[in-house]
Design an enzyme around this catalytic site. Structure first.
Site, mmCIF file in Angstrom:
data_model
loop_
_atom_site.group_PDB
_atom_site.id
_atom_site.type_symbol
_atom_site.label_atom_id
_atom_site.label_comp_id
_atom_site.label_asym_id
_atom_site.label_seq_id
_atom_site.Cartn_x
_atom_site.Cartn_y
_atom_site.Cartn_z
ATOM 1 N N LEU A 45 50.430 -26.537 0.970
ATOM 2 C CA LEU A 45 50.552 -26.347 2.354
ATOM 3 C C LEU A 45 49.991 -27.597 3.254
ATOM 4 O O LEU A 45 48.911 -27.656 3.291
ATOM 5 C CB LEU A 45 50.427 -25.020 2.761
ATOM 6 C CG LEU A 45 50.898 -23.908 1.905
ATOM 7 C CD1 LEU A 45 50.381 -22.593 2.435
ATOM 8 C CD2 LEU A 45 52.559 -23.998 2.125
ATOM 9 N N ASP A 46 50.683 -28.081 4.143
ATOM 10 C CA ASP A 46 50.187 -28.848 5.194
ATOM 11 C C ASP A 46 49.330 -27.977 6.014
ATOM 12 O O ASP A 46 49.529 -26.932 6.076
ATOM 13 C CB ASP A 46 51.381 -29.821 5.699
ATOM 14 C CG ASP A 46 50.533 -30.755 6.862
ATOM 15 O OD1 ASP A 46 49.491 -31.456 6.623
ATOM 16 O OD2 ASP A 46 51.346 -30.887 7.940
ATOM 17 N N LEU A 47 48.542 -28.633 7.019
ATOM 18 C CA LEU A 47 47.803 -27.838 8.238
ATOM 19 C C LEU A 47 48.431 -28.193 9.476
ATOM 20 O O LEU A 47 49.296 -27.171 9.949
ATOM 21 C CB LEU A 47 46.428 -28.183 7.914
ATOM 22 C CG LEU A 47 45.463 -27.055 8.818
ATOM 23 C CD1 LEU A 47 45.788 -25.913 8.766
ATOM 24 C CD2 LEU A 47 44.102 -27.925 8.960
ATOM 25 N N ASP A 48 48.344 -29.261 9.953
ATOM 26 C CA ASP A 48 48.743 -29.469 11.399
ATOM 27 C C ASP A 48 50.319 -29.470 11.341
ATOM 28 O O ASP A 48 51.096 -30.029 10.669
ATOM 29 C CB ASP A 48 48.492 -30.839 11.927
ATOM 30 C CG ASP A 48 46.751 -30.927 12.284
ATOM 31 O OD1 ASP A 48 46.052 -29.833 12.432
ATOM 32 O OD2 ASP A 48 46.234 -31.827 12.246
#
Length: 221
Positions: free
Chosen positions: A7-10
């Site tokens: 999963l990416d954050l921003d």
């Protein structure tokens, strides 16, 4: 069937617009440079900062380094907390963990910034790895994905079990470089129209519920 969700954050787990834009404006003002319009600043959300400074502002590498230093001068103590959790994503993570999926953060943001954000929103207990860029270096997404695989003990033979989830073409292209599928999310509209599809995203979803439905639809394949 996928077993590992990176999963990416921003723009994926959080809406980080306020903190990033405020810190960018701070950096430009400190450098005595004109502050770009908001449309340009939004392009900074996702890719490594050095690339964005050079691509969108025509900075030299040295100017970009100074821009990063000043950005972090505000972002580290203040800006990283000027954000909000993406609607439904923590609940999505809880349900995916209960179904046996292994979740990991894979962000180009410096890891020292990723960790307190994950703590703030209660993501940390749900993640088997939290991977970001090393101090003072902005990794490309491909580097982050490979390091996440290393931390989880995954081999190249397990690439088809991994699904990257992110909101910009950099997530899609980084995953593709690693031989991994990627689903694009359009939770906050940071990507240009058609950006994710054009980069080769396996699918594009607009809510956490749509993301979950897509992943579950792949279980029988």
């Amino acid at each position: 069937m996928y077993r590992y969700l990176f999963l990416d954050l921003d723009g994926t787990l959080t809406d980080s617009k306020e903190g990033i834009l405020n810190s960018l404006r701070y950096a430009f003002e400190k450098m005595g440079e004109p502050v770009p319009d908001e449309e340009t600043l939004l392009q900074f959300i996702g890719p490594p900062l050095q690339d964005s400074y050079m691509r969108y502002c025509g900075f030299t590498p040295a100017q970009a380094e100074e821009g990063i230093r000043l950005f972090r001068e505000r972002y580290v103590p203040i800006g990283k907390f000027e954000n909000a959790a993406a609607p439904g994503m923590r609940e999505f993570m809880i349900r995916m963990r209960a179904r046996g999926y292994v979740l990991a953060l894979a962000s180009s943001k410096p890891e020292m910034m990723c960790r307190p954000i994950c703590e703030k929103f209660g993501f940390t207990p749900l993640l088997s790895a939290i991977t970001g860029s090393p101090p003072e270096v902005d990794w490309e997404k491909e580097d982050v994905i490979r390091e996440t695989m290393r931390r989880l003990g995954l081999t190249e033979a397990q690439r088809r079990e991994i699904l990257m989830v992110g909101d910009r073409k950099f997530d899609v292209l980084g995953a593709k470089a690693c031989g991994i599928d990627c689903v694009g999310v359009e939770f906050f509209g940071y990507a240009d129209p058609g950006e994710l599809e054009g980069a080769g995203a396996l699918a594009v979803v607009r809510t956490a519920e749509e993301l979950e439905a897509f992943i579950l639809s792949q279980e029988s394949q």
